[in-house]
Design a protein around this motif. Sequence first.
Motif, PDB file in Angstrom:
ATOM      1  N   GLY B 161       0.796  -1.224   0.000  1.00 29.30           N
ATOM      2  CA  GLY B 161       0.000   0.000   0.000  1.00 29.30           C
ATOM      3  C   GLY B 161       0.825   1.270   0.000  1.00 29.30           C
ATOM      4  O   GLY B 161       1.895   1.329  -0.601  1.00 29.30           O
ATOM      5  N   ASP B 162       0.302   2.278   0.706  1.00 25.32           N
ATOM      6  CA  ASP B 162       0.876   3.619   0.647  1.00 25.32           C
ATOM      7  C   ASP B 162       2.109   3.718   1.540  1.00 25.32           C
ATOM      8  O   ASP B 162       2.072   4.328   2.605  1.00 25.32           O
ATOM      9  CB  ASP B 162      -0.201   4.630   1.065  1.00 25.32           C
ATOM     10  N   ALA B 187       3.703  -1.720  -3.883  1.00 23.93           N
ATOM     11  CA  ALA B 187       2.900  -0.504  -4.038  1.00 23.93           C
ATOM     12  C   ALA B 187       3.057  -0.022  -5.463  1.00 23.93           C
ATOM     13  O   ALA B 187       4.007  -0.402  -6.156  1.00 23.93           O
ATOM     14  CB  ALA B 187       3.394   0.578  -3.075  1.00 23.93           C
ATOM     15  N   TYR B 242      -3.878  -3.459  -6.423  1.00 28.29           N
ATOM     16  CA  TYR B 242      -3.193  -3.629  -5.134  1.00 28.29           C
ATOM     17  C   TYR B 242      -4.105  -4.030  -3.983  1.00 28.29           C
ATOM     18  O   TYR B 242      -3.648  -4.156  -2.855  1.00 28.29           O
ATOM     19  CB  TYR B 242      -2.419  -2.343  -4.791  1.00 28.29           C
TER      20      TYR B 242
END
Lengths: 428, 306
Positions: B161-162, B187, B242
Amino acid sequence: MTYVIKNARPYGEDAVDLVLRNGAIASIGEDLTVPGAEVVDGAGLVLLPGLVDLHTHLREPGREDAETVETGSRAAALGGFTAVHAMANTDPVADTAGVVEQVWRLGQQAGLVDVVPVGAVTVGLAGSQLAELGAMADSAARVRVFSDDGHCVADPALMRRALEYVKALGGVVAQHAEEPRLTVGAQMHEGDRSARLGLTGWPAAAEEAIIARDVLLAQHVGARLHVCHVSTAGSVELLRWAKSRGVQVTAEVTPHHLLLTDACAEGYDPVFKVNPPLRTDADVEALRAGLADGTIDAVATDHAPHAVEDKECEWAMARPGMLGLEQALSVVVDTMVETGRLDWRALADRMSVRPAAIGRLAGHGRPVAVGEPANLVLVDPAHRSTVDPAALASRSRNSPYAGRELPGRVVATFLRGVPTVLDGKAVK
Amino acid sequence: MKRHLLEAADLDLADATLVLDTAAQIDAALAGREVKKLPTLRGRTVVNLFYEDSTRTRISFELAAKRLSADVINFSAKGSSVSKGESLKDTALTLEAMGSDAIVVRHGASGAPHRLAQWVRGSVVNAGDGTHEHPTQALLDAYTIRQRLGRLDGVRVVLVGDVLHSRVARSNVWLLSTLGAEVTVVAPPTLVPVGVGSWPVRVSYDLDAVLPEADVVMMLRVQAERMNASFFPSAREYSRRYGLDARRMELLHDDAIVMHPGPMNRGMEIAAEVADSVRSTIVEQVGNGVSVRMAVLYLLLGGAPE
């Protein structure tokens, strides 16, 4: 009053005596004596033309709690400067003849250094409309350097016009090279350390993209461009390329970018927050090399005083900028002279001769020679001391050099033959 | 242990293991007890200084301190002197003058806990600072992994992820690699920091490719507002590329677990059937958070006044 400087070494060369009379160097020779003259012992000291700073924030009008023209002038004199350019990002902004004349008069009243106002390029530094550049040039302040420093003149069409317009004034646009869309919220150099510290990155490309654009514009319209506080290896490359193509571009580097790196951000102490940010070891090396070979023309302090509350806070909330006037010479001695990269004559070139030429300042940056204005500084190169922010003449304390031992001490500064500093202390 | 817990990057293997072992001891001591309270920090004061909204972390720290019998003060920036313009330093000095022994701080600015630690004599615990670190989250994640899988050394963890804006990711990267895990971050390239090359991780842009090898998949919260800054084209595209959905969950081996620090965006980075599956440790993570934070407060405050 006539002054005789005994046994000083101009540019670190052979020791001579000098007589200063009526604001000029009256004679240079051996065993000079003048009845009734004040004698200054220059034994062991290096004599240089008074330093010229292209980039100083004196904060007056607007933030007199951080610095005033007078306190900043005293810091400058103690740093060996005889002329400083006062940046335009005051409150109100120096974008009219009225404000630049006010700053100029305050400098005259302080009488410690020639305060040369810089005019804003655009009204209110807002980047949308040219300020009355001609009126500032024609004012008593005789503005020749124009800058929105703190902000980039980001609009390429406006930048082109500014570069063209000041040709008629013998002026130069000093660009704060920062593409604003690439630096939204930026806190430090974008790289390994920003990734780990979780601070928003300021990419080198944001500086380099503007320099690349602006040297092309300057070439296209045949105008002079000056680049403020160059901070990256890529910028040095671009400047080298532009100069090889004959572009009329000059550039400055700050003392802090010659010495410090982004490693300083590790403890999140905002005294090390500055714009452009401290960069990497490789950038520092490229900046030193660029200053040594003349790609970078000048050292300029970007002296940026800030009140305690603007630094005693979270990194992201802190204002960017650091003090520089009182340690600039020492940092250059440390990074460039003691490393063998510049001799004293070249140091005088980068800190006095070329900045004076860029700012079109008559009477500064002149050689140490008979008949020349007696704007001079005497430096003790052997002296080493530890920087104590509490002992600085600046009204602010945000020195990045606190606790650091640096070489070189300004023993005396003369402004048109009158001492502003003697025995390392300001005369007023 | 040092006086403060500012970042997971500060913890060496011995310190990190000590926290996890202490949390396990606390769990064992409290297991089956009707009164879940230890007298260890009686008479000590812990201040929860929260400059950002937080529900689970604040409650978790509050519960941890109360179960150790400490006095707890919750200080939220909203509706306080902070909203009247008081600086972090003045707030910290004020709290300390009132006798706080530890300050648990959540702040939107990276490094704010480091600043606090310069100004106060008591202990500072970072409960999340900007996009920097959230060390107790990583400790409770490590504790949960060890509980489920029985070990940390050699465990293959995929963080998805982020990563760029995630303090949870930063803390986990450093802590898990200190504890011997192999970390891969996945990511879109826009959400991986420039400079990730200096981290002890592998980087992949292809979630499907790394899932079969994973023992742990840790999903990070993705904020929809990143979409407006062109980090990715749309929530839907992000989710497709994702997000952890039922199909991707099938790629995992039988013992692999799925983690999320919460709060979740169901349907964005994680599908409901994944979040609620037997692989999911999300509820355990919350429970373990209290134990791990008790361990941290216990170790930092040492039980008795100096």
